[in-house]
Design a protein around this motif. Sequence first.
Motif, PDB file in Angstrom:
ATOM      1  N   PRO A  72       3.733  -0.290  -3.647  1.00 26.46           N
ATOM      2  CA  PRO A  72       2.344  -0.577  -3.998  1.00 26.46           C
ATOM      3  C   PRO A  72       2.166  -0.491  -5.511  1.00 26.46           C
ATOM      4  N   TYR A  73       1.205  -1.234  -6.017  1.00 30.73           N
ATOM      5  CA  TYR A  73       0.977  -1.221  -7.458  1.00 30.73           C
ATOM      6  C   TYR A  73      -0.518  -1.115  -7.737  1.00 30.73           C
ATOM      7  N   PRO A  74      -0.851  -0.511  -8.873  1.00 34.78           N
ATOM      8  CA  PRO A  74      -2.268  -0.367  -9.227  1.00 34.78           C
ATOM      9  C   PRO A  74      -2.914  -1.723  -9.461  1.00 34.78           C
ATOM     10  N   SER A  75      -4.122  -1.870  -8.932  1.00 40.38           N
ATOM     11  CA  SER A  75      -4.874  -3.110  -9.107  1.00 40.38           C
ATOM     12  C   SER A  75      -6.367  -2.804  -9.003  1.00 40.38           C
ATOM     13  N   LYS A  76      -7.056  -2.952 -10.106  1.00 36.91           N
ATOM     14  CA  LYS A  76      -8.511  -2.765 -10.138  1.00 36.91           C
ATOM     15  C   LYS A  76      -8.938  -1.417  -9.577  1.00 36.91           C
ATOM     16  N   GLY A  77      -8.260  -0.352  -9.970  1.00 33.61           N
ATOM     17  CA  GLY A  77      -8.637   0.997  -9.562  1.00 33.61           C
ATOM     18  C   GLY A  77      -8.171   1.399  -8.175  1.00 33.61           C
ATOM     19  N   GLN A  78      -7.421   0.532  -7.511  1.00 31.96           N
ATOM     20  CA  GLN A  78      -6.891   0.822  -6.182  1.00 31.96           C
ATOM     21  C   GLN A  78      -5.394   0.537  -6.197  1.00 31.96           C
ATOM     22  N   TYR A  79      -4.757   0.646  -5.042  1.00 34.64           N
ATOM     23  CA  TYR A  79      -3.342   0.304  -4.915  1.00 34.64           C
ATOM     24  C   TYR A  79      -3.192  -0.854  -3.943  1.00 34.64           C
TER      25      TYR A  79
ATOM     26  N   ALA B 132      -3.190  -8.490   1.053  1.00 33.69           N
ATOM     27  CA  ALA B 132      -4.506  -8.401   0.419  1.00 33.69           C
ATOM     28  C   ALA B 132      -5.110  -6.996   0.485  1.00 33.69           C
ATOM     29  N   GLU B 133      -4.641  -6.172   1.403  1.00 33.84           N
ATOM     30  CA  GLU B 133      -5.243  -4.855   1.581  1.00 33.84           C
ATOM     31  C   GLU B 133      -5.019  -3.974   0.351  1.00 33.84           C
ATOM     32  N   THR B 134      -6.068  -3.250  -0.023  1.00 36.79           N
ATOM     33  CA  THR B 134      -5.956  -2.264  -1.098  1.00 36.79           C
ATOM     34  C   THR B 134      -6.329  -0.898  -0.539  1.00 36.79           C
ATOM     35  N   HIS B 135      -5.887   0.144  -1.241  1.00 36.07           N
ATOM     36  CA  HIS B 135      -6.076   1.509  -0.772  1.00 36.07           C
ATOM     37  C   HIS B 135      -6.450   2.402  -1.948  1.00 36.07           C
ATOM     38  N   ALA B 136      -7.230   3.423  -1.666  1.00 36.50           N
ATOM     39  CA  ALA B 136      -7.693   4.335  -2.711  1.00 36.50           C
ATOM     40  C   ALA B 136      -6.558   5.194  -3.254  1.00 36.50           C
ATOM     41  N   SER B 137      -5.565   5.492  -2.422  1.00 38.55           N
ATOM     42  CA  SER B 137      -4.455   6.344  -2.886  1.00 38.55           C
ATOM     43  C   SER B 137      -3.121   5.618  -2.731  1.00 38.55           C
ATOM     44  N   LYS B 138      -2.190   6.015  -3.562  1.00 38.41           N
ATOM     45  CA  LYS B 138      -0.845   5.433  -3.477  1.00 38.41           C
ATOM     46  C   LYS B 138      -0.196   5.798  -2.147  1.00 38.41           C
ATOM     47  N   ASP B 139      -0.396   7.026  -1.690  1.00 39.15           N
ATOM     48  CA  ASP B 139       0.201   7.453  -0.415  1.00 39.15           C
ATOM     49  C   ASP B 139      -0.283   6.584   0.748  1.00 39.15           C
TER      50      ASP B 139
ATOM     51  N   VAL C 102       1.450   3.231   0.456  1.00 35.46           N
ATOM     52  CA  VAL C 102       2.854   3.338   0.871  1.00 35.46           C
ATOM     53  C   VAL C 102       2.948   3.325   2.394  1.00 35.46           C
ATOM     54  N   ALA C 103       2.129   4.137   3.055  1.00 35.94           N
ATOM     55  CA  ALA C 103       2.155   4.205   4.517  1.00 35.94           C
ATOM     56  C   ALA C 103       1.840   2.843   5.131  1.00 35.94           C
ATOM     57  N   PHE C 104       0.867   2.141   4.571  1.00 32.27           N
ATOM     58  CA  PHE C 104       0.488   0.834   5.114  1.00 32.27           C
ATOM     59  C   PHE C 104       1.574  -0.206   4.847  1.00 32.27           C
ATOM     60  N   ALA C 105       2.235  -0.117   3.694  1.00 35.24           N
ATOM     61  CA  ALA C 105       3.329  -1.056   3.384  1.00 35.24           C
ATOM     62  C   ALA C 105       4.473  -0.898   4.389  1.00 35.24           C
ATOM     63  N   ILE C 106       4.723   0.319   4.814  1.00 34.44           N
ATOM     64  CA  ILE C 106       5.763   0.556   5.821  1.00 34.44           C
ATOM     65  C   ILE C 106       5.363  -0.086   7.145  1.00 34.44           C
ATOM     66  N   VAL C 107       4.109   0.111   7.546  1.00 35.59           N
ATOM     67  CA  VAL C 107       3.611  -0.501   8.780  1.00 35.59           C
ATOM     68  C   VAL C 107       3.730  -2.024   8.699  1.00 35.59           C
ATOM     69  N   LYS C 108       3.313  -2.604   7.567  1.00 32.68           N
ATOM     70  CA  LYS C 108       3.376  -4.056   7.403  1.00 32.68           C
ATOM     71  C   LYS C 108       4.821  -4.550   7.383  1.00 32.68           C
TER      72      LYS C 108
END
Length: 99
Positions: free
Chosen positions: A40-47, A69-76, A79-85
Amino acid sequence: MASFFKDLWTRFSGAGGRDSASEPAAATVEYKGFRIRPAPYPSKGQYQTAGTIEKDCEGGVKEHRFVRAETHASKDDAVAFAIVKGKQIIDEQGEGIFT
């Protein structure tokens, strides 16, 4: 939309953005003979959800990068969502992701 592609290019080229060297890489996950590397990478205050799926093949390591397209408030969380995807991509496409 242009900003999205600029952010994506910046992330994969390693240029600009937050100091990604100061952020530890997420752990690689083995799944059905593939390796999922959340990135995941920072983008507009989210990851932004992103990662790489790899597999050792006869001709060497094959790699497929993905960004969602999904963004998340925390890097963790990202990361968890990237694994699911990554698992979902493997389940749906298998080695077809490399063609």
